[in-house]
Design a protein around this motif. Structure first.
Motif, PDB file in Angstrom:
ATOM      1  N   SER A 243       0.857  -1.192   0.000  1.00 54.55           N
ATOM      2  CA  SER A 243       0.000   0.000   0.000  1.00 54.55           C
ATOM      3  C   SER A 243       0.891   1.240   0.000  1.00 54.55           C
ATOM      4  CB  SER A 243      -0.901   0.000   1.237  1.00 54.55           C
ATOM      5  OG  SER A 243      -1.722   1.146   1.256  1.00 54.55           O
ATOM      6  N   VAL A 244       0.636   2.143  -0.946  1.00 55.40           N
ATOM      7  CA  VAL A 244       1.437   3.363  -1.083  1.00 55.40           C
ATOM      8  C   VAL A 244       0.663   4.519  -0.466  1.00 55.40           C
ATOM      9  CG1 VAL A 244       2.584   4.915  -2.696  1.00 55.40           C
ATOM     10  CG2 VAL A 244       2.446   2.458  -3.209  1.00 55.40           C
ATOM     11  N   VAL A 245       1.296   5.222   0.457  1.00 56.88           N
ATOM     12  CA  VAL A 245       0.586   6.266   1.193  1.00 56.88           C
ATOM     13  C   VAL A 245       0.108   7.383   0.266  1.00 56.88           C
ATOM     14  CG1 VAL A 245       0.819   8.093   2.934  1.00 56.88           C
ATOM     15  CG2 VAL A 245       1.716   5.805   3.404  1.00 56.88           C
ATOM     16  N   ALA A 246      -1.193   7.608   0.303  1.00 59.69           N
ATOM     17  CA  ALA A 246      -1.829   8.745  -0.372  1.00 59.69           C
ATOM     18  C   ALA A 246      -2.990   9.141   0.533  1.00 59.69           C
ATOM     19  CB  ALA A 246      -2.294   8.365  -1.772  1.00 59.69           C
ATOM     20  N   GLN A 247      -2.640   9.614   1.723  1.00 61.54           N
ATOM     21  CA  GLN A 247      -3.622   9.761   2.800  1.00 61.54           C
ATOM     22  C   GLN A 247      -4.707  10.785   2.499  1.00 61.54           C
ATOM     23  OE1 GLN A 247      -0.582  11.052   3.013  1.00 61.54           O
ATOM     24  NE2 GLN A 247      -0.558  12.961   4.179  1.00 61.54           N
ATOM     25  N   ASN A 248      -4.460  11.688   1.549  1.00 65.24           N
ATOM     26  CA  ASN A 248      -5.478  12.695   1.257  1.00 65.24           C
ATOM     27  C   ASN A 248      -6.688  12.132   0.527  1.00 65.24           C
ATOM     28  OD1 ASN A 248      -4.154  14.759   2.555  1.00 65.24           O
ATOM     29  ND2 ASN A 248      -3.068  15.443   0.734  1.00 65.24           N
ATOM     30  N   ARG A 249      -6.555  10.932  -0.053  1.00 70.01           N
ATOM     31  CA  ARG A 249      -7.746  10.281  -0.619  1.00 70.01           C
ATOM     32  C   ARG A 249      -8.745   9.982   0.499  1.00 70.01           C
ATOM     33  NH1 ARG A 249      -6.525   5.786  -5.286  1.00 70.01           N
ATOM     34  NH2 ARG A 249      -4.746   6.786  -6.310  1.00 70.01           N
ATOM     35  N   PHE A 250      -8.213   9.733   1.690  1.00 72.73           N
ATOM     36  CA  PHE A 250      -9.058   9.368   2.827  1.00 72.73           C
ATOM     37  C   PHE A 250      -9.476  10.612   3.615  1.00 72.73           C
ATOM     38  CE2 PHE A 250      -6.562   5.633   1.814  1.00 72.73           C
ATOM     39  CZ  PHE A 250      -7.508   4.622   1.831  1.00 72.73           C
TER      40      PHE A 250
ATOM     41  N   TYR B  46     -23.230  15.877  -3.589  1.00 73.28           N
ATOM     42  CA  TYR B  46     -22.019  16.015  -2.756  1.00 73.28           C
ATOM     43  C   TYR B  46     -22.350  15.725  -1.286  1.00 73.28           C
ATOM     44  CZ  TYR B  46     -17.832  18.316  -0.783  1.00 73.28           C
ATOM     45  OH  TYR B  46     -16.671  18.611  -0.092  1.00 73.28           O
ATOM     46  N   ASN B  47     -23.429  16.327  -0.795  1.00 77.68           N
ATOM     47  CA  ASN B  47     -23.784  16.179   0.623  1.00 77.68           C
ATOM     48  C   ASN B  47     -24.295  14.790   0.964  1.00 77.68           C
ATOM     49  OD1 ASN B  47     -23.065  18.815   1.235  1.00 77.68           O
ATOM     50  ND2 ASN B  47     -25.117  19.625   0.894  1.00 77.68           N
ATOM     51  N   ALA B  48     -24.800  14.076  -0.038  1.00 77.42           N
ATOM     52  CA  ALA B  48     -25.363  12.743   0.215  1.00 77.42           C
ATOM     53  C   ALA B  48     -24.295  11.706   0.533  1.00 77.42           C
ATOM     54  CB  ALA B  48     -26.177  12.291  -0.995  1.00 77.42           C
ATOM     55  N   TYR B  49     -23.058  11.971   0.079  1.00 80.38           N
ATOM     56  CA  TYR B  49     -21.990  10.999   0.355  1.00 80.38           C
ATOM     57  C   TYR B  49     -21.603  11.101   1.827  1.00 80.38           C
ATOM     58  CZ  TYR B  49     -17.978   8.012  -0.509  1.00 80.38           C
ATOM     59  OH  TYR B  49     -17.092   6.965  -0.478  1.00 80.38           O
ATOM     60  N   PRO B  50     -21.477   9.978   2.539  1.00 77.67           N
ATOM     61  CA  PRO B  50     -21.243  10.033   3.988  1.00 77.67           C
ATOM     62  C   PRO B  50     -19.862  10.581   4.356  1.00 77.67           C
ATOM     63  CG  PRO B  50     -21.036   7.776   3.180  1.00 77.67           C
ATOM     64  CD  PRO B  50     -21.544   8.593   2.032  1.00 77.67           C
ATOM     65  N   GLU B  51     -19.751  11.059   5.582  1.00 76.66           N
ATOM     66  CA  GLU B  51     -18.458  11.480   6.131  1.00 76.66           C
ATOM     67  C   GLU B  51     -17.537  10.260   6.207  1.00 76.66           C
ATOM     68  OE1 GLU B  51     -17.648  14.766   7.692  1.00 76.66           O
ATOM     69  OE2 GLU B  51     -19.314  15.278   6.371  1.00 76.66           O
ATOM     70  N   VAL B  52     -16.250  10.484   6.010  1.00 76.94           N
ATOM     71  CA  VAL B  52     -15.266   9.409   6.159  1.00 76.94           C
ATOM     72  C   VAL B  52     -15.061   9.163   7.659  1.00 76.94           C
ATOM     73  CG1 VAL B  52     -12.848   8.808   5.788  1.00 76.94           C
ATOM     74  CG2 VAL B  52     -14.136   9.949   3.977  1.00 76.94           C
ATOM     75  N   GLU B  53     -15.101   7.882   8.065  1.00 77.00           N
ATOM     76  CA  GLU B  53     -14.985   7.572   9.501  1.00 77.00           C
ATOM     77  C   GLU B  53     -13.581   7.872  10.033  1.00 77.00           C
ATOM     78  OE1 GLU B  53     -15.819   3.938  12.693  1.00 77.00           O
ATOM     79  OE2 GLU B  53     -15.911   3.520  10.519  1.00 77.00           O
ATOM     80  N   PHE B  54     -12.564   7.431   9.288  1.00 75.26           N
ATOM     81  CA  PHE B  54     -11.173   7.676   9.695  1.00 75.26           C
ATOM     82  C   PHE B  54     -10.480   8.452   8.587  1.00 75.26           C
ATOM     83  CE2 PHE B  54     -12.323   3.576  11.692  1.00 75.26           C
ATOM     84  CZ  PHE B  54     -12.233   3.963  13.021  1.00 75.26           C
ATOM     85  N   GLU B  55      -9.918   9.601   8.924  1.00 72.78           N
ATOM     86  CA  GLU B  55      -9.324  10.474   7.902  1.00 72.78           C
ATOM     87  C   GLU B  55      -7.802  10.335   7.864  1.00 72.78           C
ATOM     88  OE1 GLU B  55     -10.731  14.533   7.691  1.00 72.78           O
ATOM     89  OE2 GLU B  55     -12.337  13.720   6.455  1.00 72.78           O
ATOM     90  N   GLY B  56      -7.217  10.678   6.714  1.00 71.03           N
ATOM     91  CA  GLY B  56      -5.762  10.735   6.575  1.00 71.03           C
ATOM     92  C   GLY B  56      -5.105   9.375   6.738  1.00 71.03           C
ATOM     93  N   HIS B  57      -3.943   9.363   7.408  1.00 67.60           N
ATOM     94  CA  HIS B  57      -3.197   8.116   7.594  1.00 67.60           C
ATOM     95  C   HIS B  57      -4.040   7.049   8.295  1.00 67.60           C
ATOM     96  CE1 HIS B  57       0.378  10.528   6.580  1.00 67.60           C
ATOM     97  NE2 HIS B  57       1.006   9.384   6.388  1.00 67.60           N
ATOM     98  N   ALA B  58      -4.881   7.480   9.244  1.00 70.22           N
ATOM     99  CA  ALA B  58      -5.727   6.511   9.953  1.00 70.22           C
ATOM    100  C   ALA B  58      -6.680   5.820   8.979  1.00 70.22           C
ATOM    101  CB  ALA B  58      -6.510   7.197  11.072  1.00 70.22           C
TER     102      ALA B  58
END
Length: 384
Positions: free
Chosen positions: A121-128, A285-297
């Motif tokens: 897995s290659v870190v691209a934490q901003n996708r999350f 845009y608003n219908a898509y849920p919040e990401v539970e864990f952001e960034g590296h997490a």
């Protein structure tokens, strides 16, 4: 199953990994830290209150049967050999960006992951991040119509002393400047959302860091098969570090930071607001849920879930390689002049690390080499 974790390299970025793992105490435990400066590893263990073994040679860590995942947080030129050794030892790898220093190294890493049936897995934490996931979902909806122009502003600012650190500022050890080591996140998001272009034309310069061989600004124009264009600016000379990705569709524009504007044509061709489409875009845009864990997490959760439940990961070696391929094309175009066609073939002068070192523009000699900065505080750019 409690997953056991090792971390190789305990410099500034390792804190993001350690912090992320500590979000999941029921699922994983950090049992080993390694650094060529073992006192740094000990200091990290104390800071995060870890009961972890300390190593100064990662090969010793690989002999352990109890480790499932290893985070590689070392300088870019070490990523390929380190990751391949870990994969060959039967362990899963999360490797910091950039994936490697060359496409040849990426190909060897991907092959090792395949051969050993392990995760790379290659870190691209901003996708999350919630705004990124929402925007990706919105683009996939095609409500905007075909994308006709994309603007990527990867604006950072770093002082002159930034390149005094021993491995930074050289093509050999850092692998490049701001395009590879700062804009890599924006370029990853860009190719994830927009796909790979057909060709790249670029220029680069070093305006403010005469202690580095590498660029501190580059500007690239990408062209797609359908005629659409994209511009990517990578920089460590922009005060304020305003960062954005803007996607212009035939019907509307959206961006991170979030902004939406839709236009329709009057009879004479001049624009008027398309409020109905704007409302539909906002609703989607608003219908898509919040990401539970952001960034590296978020990325670490993604990898652990793949191990626990046999699911696929979002950013594998192939995805990481595509981002590096686009960056390599920018370097090739800016160094040799002219337009570079994608995909890059193995006969490209920039396919290997040796080829890059030999053919990339060397702006200045590296004048200073500091082993470690006493202040390990870093900033990680815009908060979208």
């Amino acid at each position: 199953m409690m997953l056991k974790i090792g971390v190789i390299g305990t410099g500034a970025i390792s804190s993001s990994h350690i912090d992320a793992y500590l979000n999941f105490p029921e699922r994983c435990e950090i049992v080993a830290l390694c650094d060529i400066y073992p006192e740094k590893a000990k200091s990290a263990a104390e800071k995060f209150k870890l009961d972890a073994d300390i190593y100064d040679n990662y090969q010793e860590m690989l002999n352990r049967d109890d480790i499932h995942i290893i985070s590689v947080c070392t300088p870019p030129y070490t990523h390929a050999d380190t990751a391949i050794d870990i994969l060959n030892a039967g362990k899963n790898v999360i490797v910091e960006k950039p994936m490697a220093s060359s496409l040849e190294e990426c190909d060897r890493m991907i092959e090792a992951a395949k051969k050993n049936n392990k995760i790379l897995s290659v870190v691209a934490q901003n996708r999350f991040r919630t705004p990124m996931m929402k925007l990706k979902n919105l683009l996939d909806s095609k409500l905007m119509g075909p994308i006709v122009h994309t603007q990527v502003d990867s604006y950072w600012w770093r002082g002159h002393s930034y390149y005094d650190l021993w491995w930074r500022g050289t093509w050999e050890k850092e692998g490049g400047g701001c395009t590879l080591n700062h804009a890599v996140h924006h370029i990853d998001i860009f190719q994830w959302m927009n796909g790979m272009p057909q060709e790249v034309t670029a220029v680069m310069s070093n305006t403010s860091h005469d202690n580095a061989e590498v660029e501190d600004i580059s500007v690239a124009i990408c062209k797609y098969e359908d005629g659409s264009l994209a511009q990517i600016t990578s920089s460590v000379i922009h005060h304020g570090e305003e960062q954005q990705l803007i996607f212009q569709g035939k019907n509307a524009r959206v961006s991170v930071p979030w902004k939406v504007k839709a236009s329709k044509s009057q009879e004479n061709g001049f624009p008027e607001e398309d409020k109905e489409l704007e409302d539909k875009l906002i609703e989607t845009y608003n219908a898509y849920p919040e990401v539970e864990f952001e960034g590296h997490a978020g990325q670490i959760d993604n990898v652990m879930t793949a191990i626990e439940k046999g699911k696929s990961i979002l950013i594998d070696g192939v995805q990481g390689r595509q981002t590096l391929e686009l960056i390599t094309a920018i370097y090739q175009s800016a160094s040799l002049g002219g337009t570079v066609k994608l995909p890059l073939e193995k006969n490209s002068l920039f396919y290997t690390r040796e080829g890059i070192m030999e053919n990339a523009i060397h702006f200045y000699e590296k004048k200073t080499s500091v082993e470690n900065f006493s202040d390990n505080k870093i900033t990680t750019g815009g908060n979208y």
